[in-house]
Write a protein that holds these residues in place. Structure first.
Motif, PDB file in Angstrom:
ATOM      1  N   TYR A 225      20.041  62.218   7.551  1.00 63.60           N
ATOM      2  CA  TYR A 225      21.241  62.936   7.973  1.00 63.60           C
ATOM      3  C   TYR A 225      20.901  64.372   8.392  1.00 63.60           C
ATOM      4  O   TYR A 225      21.302  64.832   9.463  1.00 63.60           O
ATOM      5  CB  TYR A 225      22.243  62.942   6.814  1.00 63.60           C
ATOM      6  CG  TYR A 225      23.628  63.366   7.201  1.00 63.60           C
ATOM      7  CD1 TYR A 225      24.621  62.420   7.446  1.00 63.60           C
ATOM      8  CD2 TYR A 225      23.960  64.706   7.331  1.00 63.60           C
ATOM      9  CE1 TYR A 225      25.902  62.801   7.797  1.00 63.60           C
ATOM     10  CE2 TYR A 225      25.241  65.097   7.690  1.00 63.60           C
ATOM     11  CZ  TYR A 225      26.205  64.141   7.915  1.00 63.60           C
ATOM     12  OH  TYR A 225      27.464  64.528   8.270  1.00 63.60           O
ATOM     13  N   ASN A 226      20.124  65.055   7.553  1.00 63.02           N
ATOM     14  CA  ASN A 226      19.837  66.460   7.844  1.00 63.02           C
ATOM     15  C   ASN A 226      18.905  66.615   9.043  1.00 63.02           C
ATOM     16  O   ASN A 226      19.019  67.570   9.797  1.00 63.02           O
ATOM     17  CB  ASN A 226      19.248  67.148   6.609  1.00 63.02           C
ATOM     18  CG  ASN A 226      20.281  67.277   5.503  1.00 63.02           C
ATOM     19  OD1 ASN A 226      21.486  67.319   5.778  1.00 63.02           O
ATOM     20  ND2 ASN A 226      19.836  67.322   4.271  1.00 63.02           N
TER      21      ASN A 226
ATOM     22  N   SER B 177      21.000  66.337  12.042  1.00 67.64           N
ATOM     23  CA  SER B 177      21.798  67.552  12.218  1.00 67.64           C
ATOM     24  C   SER B 177      20.946  68.701  12.770  1.00 67.64           C
ATOM     25  O   SER B 177      21.387  69.442  13.657  1.00 67.64           O
ATOM     26  CB  SER B 177      22.450  67.951  10.901  1.00 67.64           C
ATOM     27  OG  SER B 177      23.139  69.158  11.055  1.00 67.64           O
TER      28      SER B 177
ATOM     29  N   LEU C 207      24.458  60.444  14.815  1.00 67.83           N
ATOM     30  CA  LEU C 207      24.744  60.923  13.461  1.00 67.83           C
ATOM     31  C   LEU C 207      26.045  60.321  12.933  1.00 67.83           C
ATOM     32  O   LEU C 207      26.118  59.850  11.796  1.00 67.83           O
ATOM     33  CB  LEU C 207      24.826  62.461  13.465  1.00 67.83           C
ATOM     34  CG  LEU C 207      25.150  63.161  12.137  1.00 67.83           C
ATOM     35  CD1 LEU C 207      24.235  62.696  11.026  1.00 67.83           C
ATOM     36  CD2 LEU C 207      25.020  64.672  12.283  1.00 67.83           C
TER      37      LEU C 207
ATOM     38  N   PHE D 118      28.504  55.222  -0.017  1.00 71.34           N
ATOM     39  CA  PHE D 118      27.815  55.470  -1.275  1.00 71.34           C
ATOM     40  C   PHE D 118      28.349  54.537  -2.353  1.00 71.34           C
ATOM     41  O   PHE D 118      29.545  54.475  -2.604  1.00 71.34           O
ATOM     42  CB  PHE D 118      27.995  56.933  -1.696  1.00 71.34           C
ATOM     43  CG  PHE D 118      27.149  57.304  -2.884  1.00 71.34           C
ATOM     44  CD1 PHE D 118      25.761  57.310  -2.797  1.00 71.34           C
ATOM     45  CD2 PHE D 118      27.732  57.639  -4.096  1.00 71.34           C
ATOM     46  CE1 PHE D 118      24.976  57.649  -3.886  1.00 71.34           C
ATOM     47  CE2 PHE D 118      26.955  57.976  -5.186  1.00 71.34           C
ATOM     48  CZ  PHE D 118      25.571  57.979  -5.082  1.00 71.34           C
TER      49      PHE D 118
ATOM     50  N   TYR E 121      23.039  54.425  -1.185  1.00 71.33           N
ATOM     51  CA  TYR E 121      23.849  54.215   0.008  1.00 71.33           C
ATOM     52  C   TYR E 121      23.622  52.787   0.490  1.00 71.33           C
ATOM     53  O   TYR E 121      22.477  52.392   0.741  1.00 71.33           O
ATOM     54  CB  TYR E 121      23.471  55.202   1.106  1.00 71.33           C
ATOM     55  CG  TYR E 121      24.039  56.576   0.863  1.00 71.33           C
ATOM     56  CD1 TYR E 121      25.277  56.936   1.390  1.00 71.33           C
ATOM     57  CD2 TYR E 121      23.342  57.506   0.091  1.00 71.33           C
ATOM     58  CE1 TYR E 121      25.815  58.195   1.155  1.00 71.33           C
ATOM     59  CE2 TYR E 121      23.873  58.765  -0.152  1.00 71.33           C
ATOM     60  CZ  TYR E 121      25.105  59.102   0.381  1.00 71.33           C
ATOM     61  OH  TYR E 121      25.637  60.339   0.144  1.00 71.33           O
TER      62      TYR E 121
ATOM     63  N   TYR F  71      28.007  76.196  14.639  1.00 71.61           N
ATOM     64  CA  TYR F  71      27.819  74.749  14.472  1.00 71.61           C
ATOM     65  C   TYR F  71      27.656  74.387  12.996  1.00 71.61           C
ATOM     66  O   TYR F  71      28.323  73.488  12.477  1.00 71.61           O
ATOM     67  CB  TYR F  71      26.605  74.264  15.281  1.00 71.61           C
ATOM     68  CG  TYR F  71      26.127  72.896  14.864  1.00 71.61           C
ATOM     69  CD1 TYR F  71      26.832  71.755  15.230  1.00 71.61           C
ATOM     70  CD2 TYR F  71      24.988  72.748  14.067  1.00 71.61           C
ATOM     71  CE1 TYR F  71      26.416  70.494  14.814  1.00 71.61           C
ATOM     72  CE2 TYR F  71      24.567  71.499  13.648  1.00 71.61           C
ATOM     73  CZ  TYR F  71      25.275  70.380  14.032  1.00 71.61           C
ATOM     74  OH  TYR F  71      24.867  69.136  13.611  1.00 71.61           O
TER      75      TYR F  71
ATOM     76  N   ARG G  29      30.095  72.226  10.037  1.00 69.44           N
ATOM     77  CA  ARG G  29      29.600  71.162   9.166  1.00 69.44           C
ATOM     78  C   ARG G  29      29.775  71.516   7.683  1.00 69.44           C
ATOM     79  O   ARG G  29      30.165  70.685   6.882  1.00 69.44           O
ATOM     80  CB  ARG G  29      28.123  70.875   9.441  1.00 69.44           C
ATOM     81  CG  ARG G  29      27.887  70.226  10.776  1.00 69.44           C
ATOM     82  CD  ARG G  29      26.895  69.091  10.628  1.00 69.44           C
ATOM     83  NE  ARG G  29      26.768  68.375  11.872  1.00 69.44           N
ATOM     84  CZ  ARG G  29      27.428  67.269  12.161  1.00 69.44           C
ATOM     85  NH1 ARG G  29      28.268  66.746  11.303  1.00 69.44           N
ATOM     86  NH2 ARG G  29      27.254  66.677  13.321  1.00 69.44           N
TER      87      ARG G  29
END
Lengths: 257, 257
Positions: A15-16, A19, A65, A74, A81, B59, B63
């Protein structure tokens, strides 16, 4: 395709990274579009193309994303997950590459400022090879269940690699000629962009082979997603920054003359 | 990490501060990008970088705000905001800093308009120190349960501070040299930006130490979130405005000559 469960650590990592990719693409988008004035007129087209590439990539990463986040839920009991049932649309990556890879090649040809006929011929060869590379790659990518090298995934991957080799051979010949024409710093930058193309693009086939390494499903998924995101940041934002540096250096040289 | 419950007042304070941060970043983004024509050509790169920094920050705050709002749910019986079960992704702040802090340093070097070789050397030193500061800081930040100074959180924080001191010493030396070269108003502005860097950046380690002050969980969480948001507004939008002022002053001086 069944989505493997991910530990919270794996999920956050993917996820990060996605991003950070969005942030990197948006940042370089602003830099390439509004920084055009830093370079001479004939290099501005290359910067505009760089900006378009990272702009398209930012758009696709928003979608990737979002699709990734929707595909997982979750599970409090398992502490993991698990697949939510909504499919994760991996095809966005290939849709993105189908548009951006030919444009990345165009960018490089534009910054070399070759004569128009030669440019057009090179762009045709490179675009055909890129489309061939991506379409064959896609057919293999959707067969993630093929966990062996000698499988349909392996075969499609091999075909795709032929396209990649054609691109590399064509580009390296052109870069070598350009290096002979250009002086000191521009020559070094051209060599570096050749190396960047080789290593950053060469990273994709390695990520593609992740299912062959015998890791568990979650690990394989995390490696593929983080690997492709990293490769995209380098091959699009990093590549664009090098194109910018070449254009800037050539502009300074031409002003000095 | 277990999220502590927040009173409605604490929740609103955090939420509204994050929203003000977004407004401040979007406002200064427009100002820096479209205000470039107010300054001479060689300072425009610094303004472009300022714009990119606040753009990336906007941005990430979208988030962060979204993640914060999703992580809490209002419990009518308790009259408090309690953890919804979705994790609050604090990593966005560090992802943001990892990109923007080196760029903030680049901004300052750009507006000083040093020779290219010196610029490149300074940027290398400062970037390495900044990345070290942020990665060590992150490892400590995720250990919010360490409520004492002499803990792993404290140790990581100490390591991170070494990176911060290297940045300050390097910058102050450079700012002092630049002040000796520059005339009246530009000199004062350079001194001010040095002070701003010291105080605004020095605010982060104080916020980082919030868990050591023995407040309850909700108070600590609110202080950390509001503190980081305030520090970000000053260190990104405020800092960019000072860079703008320096570039404008130098432009006016050069026009007068």
């Amino acid at each position: 395709m069944e989505l493997p469960s991910l530990t919270p650590g794996q999920y956050s990592l993917v996820y990060n990274f996605m991003s950070i990719a969005i942030a990197a693409f948006l940042a370089t988008f602003v830099y390439f579009i509004f920084g055009r004035e830093q370079v001479g007129r004939k290099y501005r087209k290359a910067l505009l193309t760089s900006g378009i590439v990272v702009g398209i990539a930012a758009y696709h990463y928003f979608r990737i994303l979002h699709s990734f986040a929707e595909a997982y839920v979750f599970d409090v009991q398992l502490g993991e997950y698990i697949a939510s049932g909504k499919p994760f649309n991996d095809a966005y990556r290939y849709a993105d590459w189908l548009i951006t890879v030919p444009l990345l090649l165009v960018e490089l040809i534009q910054v070399m400022a070759l004569d128009r006929q030669k440019s057009r011929r090179l762009i045709s060869i490179l675009t055909i090879a890129a489309v061939f590379m991506l379409i064959t790659g896609y057919f293999g990518e959707v067969r993630r269940e093929d966990a062996e090298l000698f499988s349909l995934r392996g075969l499609w991957g091999f075909l795709s690699t032929i396209g990649f080799v054609v691109i590399l051979v064509t580009l390296f010949k052109e870069i070598k000629d350009a290096m002979n024409r250009e002086s000191g710093r521009v020559g070094i930058l051209l060599r570096n962009i050749g190396l960047l193309t080789f290593f950053a693009w060469g990273f994709y086939p390695i990520v593609y082979m992740a299912p062959f390494f015998g890791w568990d499903g979650g690990q394989t998924e995390a490696v593929i997603q983080v690997g492709y995101s990293m490769a995209d940041i380098i091959a699009k934002a990093g590549y664009g920054l090098m194109i910018f540096a070449i254009a800037r250096e050539k502009t300074l040289e031409e002003q000095a003359e």
